[in-house]
Scaffold this motif. Structure first.
Motif, short mmCIF file in Angstrom:
data_model
loop_
_atom_site.label_atom_id
_atom_site.label_comp_id
_atom_site.label_asym_id
_atom_site.label_seq_id
_atom_site.Cartn_x
_atom_site.Cartn_y
_atom_site.Cartn_z
N ILE A 80 0.85 -1.20 0.00
CA ILE A 80 0.00 0.00 0.00
C ILE A 80 0.88 1.24 0.00
CG2 ILE A 80 -1.75 1.29 1.27
CD1 ILE A 80 -2.65 -1.38 2.50
N THR A 81 0.56 2.17 -0.89
CA THR A 81 1.32 3.41 -0.94
C THR A 81 0.42 4.54 -1.42
OG1 THR A 81 3.43 4.40 -1.63
CG2 THR A 81 2.21 3.18 -3.32
N THR A 82 0.97 5.73 -1.44
CA THR A 82 0.25 6.92 -1.88
C THR A 82 0.24 7.02 -3.41
OG1 THR A 82 0.31 9.35 -1.92
CG2 THR A 82 2.38 8.22 -1.49
N ALA A 83 -0.85 7.54 -3.95
CA ALA A 83 -0.92 7.78 -5.39
C ALA A 83 -0.25 9.09 -5.77
CB ALA A 83 -2.37 7.79 -5.85
N PHE A 84 0.01 9.95 -4.77
CA PHE A 84 0.54 11.29 -5.04
C PHE A 84 2.03 11.31 -4.70
CE2 PHE A 84 0.72 16.01 -4.31
CZ PHE A 84 0.37 16.37 -5.59
N PRO A 100 1.11 -2.82 -6.45
CA PRO A 100 0.87 -1.58 -5.71
C PRO A 100 -0.62 -1.36 -5.48
CG PRO A 100 1.45 -1.10 -7.99
CD PRO A 100 1.52 -2.59 -7.84
N VAL A 101 -0.94 -0.95 -4.28
CA VAL A 101 -2.31 -0.58 -3.92
C VAL A 101 -2.28 0.89 -3.52
CG1 VAL A 101 -4.24 -0.97 -2.35
CG2 VAL A 101 -2.89 -2.92 -3.18
N TYR A 102 -2.92 1.73 -4.33
CA TYR A 102 -2.85 3.17 -4.11
C TYR A 102 -4.01 3.67 -3.26
CZ TYR A 102 0.64 2.92 -7.79
OH TYR A 102 1.76 2.61 -8.52
N ALA A 120 -7.46 -0.30 3.25
CA ALA A 120 -7.02 -1.00 2.04
C ALA A 120 -6.32 -2.33 2.33
CB ALA A 120 -6.09 -0.10 1.23
N ILE A 121 -6.12 -2.66 3.59
CA ILE A 121 -5.38 -3.88 3.94
C ILE A 121 -6.20 -5.13 3.61
CG2 ILE A 121 -4.42 -5.22 5.86
CD1 ILE A 121 -3.69 -2.52 7.16
N THR A 122 -5.54 -6.10 2.98
CA THR A 122 -6.14 -7.40 2.69
C THR A 122 -5.21 -8.49 3.21
OG1 THR A 122 -5.07 -7.81 0.55
CG2 THR A 122 -7.05 -6.41 0.53
N GLU A 123 -5.60 -9.74 3.01
CA GLU A 123 -4.75 -10.85 3.43
C GLU A 123 -3.46 -10.92 2.62
OE1 GLU A 123 -7.33 -12.32 0.12
OE2 GLU A 123 -7.68 -11.19 1.98
#
Length: 370
Positions: A80-84, A100-102, A120-123
């Protein structure tokens, strides 16, 4: 008047004799790869960052990739990270084999929103990459709580934030690793590409050292797939000359930022929003970034008047063409998308003159008056 976005010439003239002398030392030694200059810089940056280990590498982009690989992030994992942010943040995740998960940002600081991160957290989530944008740390205390709760790694992208602090914590102290870029435009800039990773974990640091030399230990024996990403001895030598000046340069940037804020509030008012230093933060102002009404028109006008500006960043990562396969669309991350239409970075460097700042602000005021 001409006001550049960045002018490194005055800085160089002040350090010229030292830089030429140390470069001559390197050339005379014929020690060009991972020599004494790299070792000294690693030791000094680790101490400065209150970290146990620092590992030099070729650039800030590789630094993120190496950190992820050393922490075991790979295919099947989500990060998970920022899109900006700059492309390197997302690019490093993909190069590591992960997805990447924005998520969206805080509208005041431009940094990643910890609430959105937890949502946004998943397994499949393995790590979080907060970016300390423009020189100000993201909310690391909240992010560290989220990471601990869900057993996730944190790699801090501190490319723009060497020297930044939060409630007494240095960059990297609350994460598993942090990465620096020494690109020439950075607060501590080389004369080419250079980067570094800091960590307090000895095992992680050793993995990073192996990865940066093709994954070999001992030499010519390869147990992991690494690549060639060594910090160049010549660049380290330049950085060693500059490094002692970094705290003073940071203070000068903060002074310039305070003056911009004073002038903009006095002469421009509500047409722009000035940067906000979050409570407990020590902002090192790699960039002084405003939100501006009619941003593109303002930028064009300032260019006509001899004032250089930059847009960091005009298109968030989630809607970049290369990430189309991830399935994001316009409107998914509205705060980041709005920031991309309003953010404008003004000239910022330690040697910026008072009259230059006054000229920049007078032209901004002139634009809105017209």
């Amino acid at each position: 008047m001409k006001v550049p976005m960045l002018d490194l010439s005055e800085q160089y003239q002040g350090l010229r004799s030292e830089i030429l002398d140390v470069l001559d030392q390197v050339m005379s030694s014929s020690q060009f790869i991972l020599g004494s200059q790299v070792k000294k810089l690693e030791q000094d940056v680790a101490e400065f960052s209150n970290a146990a280990h620092a590992v030099g590498c070729a650039n800030g982009s590789d630094a993120i990739h190496i950190a992820l690989q050393a922490l075991g992030v790979g295919p099947g994992d989500e990060v998970i990270t920022t899109a900006f942010t700059f492309f390197a943040t997302g690019g490093a995740i993909v190069r590591a084999g992960a997805k990447p998960v924005y998520v969206d940002i805080d509208p005041v600081t431009f940094n990643i929103d910890p609430v959105k991160v937890e949502e946004a957290i998943t397994e499949k989530t393995k790590a979080i990459i907060p970016v300390h944008l423009y020189g100000q740390m993201a909310d690391m205390e909240k992010l560290a709580e989220v990471a601990k709760k869900h057993n996730l790694f944190i790699v801090e992208d501190a490319a723009q934030a060497i020297g930044a602090k939060q409630n007494g914590h240095h960059v990297g102290e609350l994460g598993d690793a942090a990465t620096y870029s020494f690109f020439p435009t950075k607060n501590l800039g080389a004369y080419g590409d250079a980067g570094m990773i800091i960590t307090n974990n000895e095992d992680t640091a050793e993995k990073m050292r192996v990865i940066r030399v093709h994954g070999s230990k001992p030499k010519y024996y390869h147990h992991v797939l690494g690549y060639n990403s060594r910090l160049d001895e010549m660049q380290a030598a330049v950085l060693n000359v500059k490094f002692p000046h970094l705290p003073n340069w940071g203070e000068l940037r903060r002074e310039k930022a305070a003056e911009y804020t004073r002038l903009l509030k006095e002469k421009v008012g509500g047409h722009v929003q000035v940067p906000v230093e979050a409570e407990g933060n020590y902002h090192v102002f790699h960039q002084y970034t405003i939100r501006a009404e009619n941003r593109d028109e303002l930028q064009a006008y300032l260019k006509e008047q001899g004032v250089a500006t930059m847009i960091y960043y005009p298109l968030p990562l989630h809607v970049q063409p290369v990430f189309e396969n991830l399935g994001y669309k316009e409107g998914d991350l509205p705060i980041a998308e709005k920031a991309a239409k309003e953010a404008l970075s003004l000239p910022m460097f330690p040697e910026l003159k008072q009259e230059q700042q006054e000229y920049v602000v007078s032209k901004i005021a002139e634009f809105y008056t017209k």
